[in-house]
Enzyme design. Structure first.
Site, PDB file in Angstrom:
ATOM      1  N   LYS A  56       0.793  -1.222  -0.013  1.00  0.00           N
ATOM      2  CA  LYS A  56      -0.003   0.001  -0.215  1.00  0.00           C
ATOM      3  C   LYS A  56       0.828   1.244   0.156  1.00  0.00           C
ATOM      4  O   LYS A  56       0.758   2.089   0.850  1.00  0.00           O
ATOM      5  CB  LYS A  56      -1.099  -0.048   1.270  1.00  0.00           C
ATOM      6  CG  LYS A  56      -1.852  -1.117   0.838  1.00  0.00           C
ATOM      7  CD  LYS A  56      -3.233  -0.932   1.597  1.00  0.00           C
ATOM      8  CE  LYS A  56      -3.952  -2.204   1.499  1.00  0.00           C
ATOM      9  NZ  LYS A  56      -3.609  -3.278   2.031  1.00  0.00           N
ATOM     10  N   GLY A  98     -12.120  -8.731   0.824  1.00  0.00           N
ATOM     11  CA  GLY A  98     -13.452  -8.544   1.575  1.00  0.00           C
ATOM     12  C   GLY A  98     -14.635  -9.761   1.548  1.00  0.00           C
ATOM     13  O   GLY A  98     -15.771  -9.824   2.169  1.00  0.00           O
ATOM     14  N   ARG A 123      -8.162 -14.588   5.407  1.00  0.00           N
ATOM     15  CA  ARG A 123      -8.660 -15.635   6.925  1.00  0.00           C
ATOM     16  C   ARG A 123      -9.503 -16.662   6.334  1.00  0.00           C
ATOM     17  O   ARG A 123      -9.317 -17.860   6.814  1.00  0.00           O
ATOM     18  CB  ARG A 123      -9.108 -14.751   7.710  1.00  0.00           C
ATOM     19  CG  ARG A 123      -8.515 -13.668   8.424  1.00  0.00           C
ATOM     20  CD  ARG A 123      -8.911 -12.715   9.343  1.00  0.00           C
ATOM     21  NE  ARG A 123      -9.635 -11.715   8.463  1.00  0.00           N
ATOM     22  CZ  ARG A 123     -10.261 -10.711   8.718  1.00  0.00           C
ATOM     23  NH1 ARG A 123     -10.545 -10.577  10.029  1.00  0.00           N
ATOM     24  NH2 ARG A 123     -10.670  -9.695   7.890  1.00  0.00           N
TER      25      ARG A 123
HETATM   26  O1  O7E Z   1     -10.136 -10.351   5.394  1.00  0.00           O
HETATM   27  P1  O7E Z   1      -9.289 -11.276   4.611  1.00  0.00           P
HETATM   28  O2  O7E Z   1      -8.475 -11.886   5.732  1.00  0.00           O
HETATM   29  O3  O7E Z   1      -9.691 -11.935   3.618  1.00  0.00           O
HETATM   30  O4  O7E Z   1      -8.257 -10.299   3.897  1.00  0.00           O
HETATM   31  C1  O7E Z   1      -8.161  -9.391   3.232  1.00  0.00           C
HETATM   32  C2  O7E Z   1      -7.003  -8.833   2.644  1.00  0.00           C
HETATM   33  O5  O7E Z   1      -7.175  -7.885   1.665  1.00  0.00           O
HETATM   34  C3  O7E Z   1      -6.324  -8.365   3.460  1.00  0.00           C
HETATM   35  O6  O7E Z   1      -4.703  -8.521   3.195  1.00  0.00           O
HETATM   36  C4  O7E Z   1      -6.214  -6.871   3.463  1.00  0.00           C
HETATM   37  O7  O7E Z   1      -5.106  -6.018   3.901  1.00  0.00           O
HETATM   38  C5  O7E Z   1      -6.696  -6.685   2.048  1.00  0.00           C
HETATM   39  N1  O7E Z   1      -7.566  -5.356   1.828  1.00  0.00           N
HETATM   40  C6  O7E Z   1      -8.708  -5.549   2.308  1.00  0.00           C
HETATM   41  O8  O7E Z   1      -9.116  -6.384   3.094  1.00  0.00           O
HETATM   42  N2  O7E Z   1      -9.679  -4.411   1.988  1.00  0.00           N
HETATM   43  C7  O7E Z   1      -9.138  -3.283   1.209  1.00  0.00           C
HETATM   44  O9  O7E Z   1      -9.966  -2.353   0.930  1.00  0.00           O
HETATM   45  C8  O7E Z   1      -7.961  -3.664   0.589  1.00  0.00           C
HETATM   46  C9  O7E Z   1      -6.962  -4.502   0.667  1.00  0.00           C
HETATM   47  C10 O7E Z   1      -5.963  -4.756  -0.052  1.00  0.00           C
HETATM   48  O10 O7E Z   1      -5.173  -5.665   0.109  1.00  0.00           O
HETATM   49  O11 O7E Z   1      -5.743  -3.971  -0.698  1.00  0.00           O
HETATM   50  C11 O7E Z   1      -4.852  -4.660  -1.861  1.00  0.00           C
HETATM   51  C12 O7E Z   1      -5.636  -5.867  -2.263  1.00  0.00           C
END
Ligand code: O7E
Length: 213
Positions: free
Chosen positions: A62, A167, A190
């Site tokens: 990020k 998400g 997760r």
């Molecule tokens: O909720 P999980 O465990 O399935 O993880 C979701 C992953 O996506 C986690 O690594 C988190 O940092 C990322 N993420 C989001 O959950 N929401 C966002 O809006 C953006 C991200 C993200 O990784 O942006 C780049 C893909």
């Protein structure tokens, strides 16, 4: 990055051994592995190179800095084997362009974030962030599976650019809803790595995705 399974693993575990275990169990169902600070800080940056030997690695740092610092970060990630990087757009188009140049276009820009707080600051400017990603020449955007209607809105702005969508599962979104709304890839963390059976969890998601395609 292959576009076959449409599933990206968010490997937010905090040991190299656990990372390898989850990847070994789920890799057949994935197109890429996204790694973030938890794993890079725990296992060291060589984990990028190690995982890149198994699957394409998206470095989700990020990135959100001035253009020169963004460039230096991207060069380090790509130099270690990352296939793509994720950056923030709120720092401005010049900063995103620096990532695009350093990562040879393989950049995804965060737009509206998927968590409840994502509505606070990112949602009101998400359309502009998507337009900025397009203007800067990024490969795609990150858009929330928790709000599939927003994926559809953002798709109208970016045209044929790619959408990767987190998400699903732990945050309440559904893979099939996000895909139907226009996502190209689903990102799941997760839901796979915390499962007692990561292979079964990844297979279940792969099957749900396949039904939509
Ligand atoms: O909720 P999980 O465990 O399935 O993880 C979701 C992953 O996506 C986690 O690594 C988190 O940092 C990322 N993420 C989001 O959950 N929401 C966002 O809006 C953006 C991200 C993200 O990784 O942006 C780049 C893909």
């Amino acid at each position: 990055m292959e576009k076959r399974r449409r599933l990206i693993l968010a490997l937010d575990v905090t040991s190299r051994a656990e990372a390898k275990r989850v990847v070994d169990l789920s890799k057949d169902y994935l197109d890429a592995i996204k790694i973030n600070w938890p794993l890079i800080l725990a296992a060291g940056p060589d984990i990028i190179t190690e995982l890149a030997e198994v699957k394409d690695v998206i470095c989700d740092l990020k990135i959100a800095d001035i253009p020169n610092t963004n460039r230096l970060i991207c060069e380090q990630a790509v130099g270690r084997g990352a296939s793509a990087v994720i950056c923030h757009g709120f720092v401005g188009e010049d900063s995103v362009k620096a990532c695009v140049e350093a990562a040879k276009g393989q950049v995804f820009v965060v737009t509206e974030m998927s968590h409840p707080g994502g509505k606070q600051f990112t949602a009101p400017v998400a359309d502009r962030l998507a337009a900025l990603a397009k203007a800067a020449g990024a490969r795609g955007i990150v858009a929330p599976a928790t709000r599939p209607e927003r994926i559809a809105d953002l798709r109208k702005i970016i045209g044929s650019m790619e959408i990767i969508s987190p998400g699903v599962g732990a945050q309440g979104g559904k893979a099939s809803d996000a895909l139907r709304a226009g996502a190209d890839y689903i990102i799941v963390g997760r839901g796979i790595y915390e499962s007692p059976d990561p292979a079964k969890a990844a297979r279940g998601l792969a099957e749900e995705i396949e039904e939509v395609l």
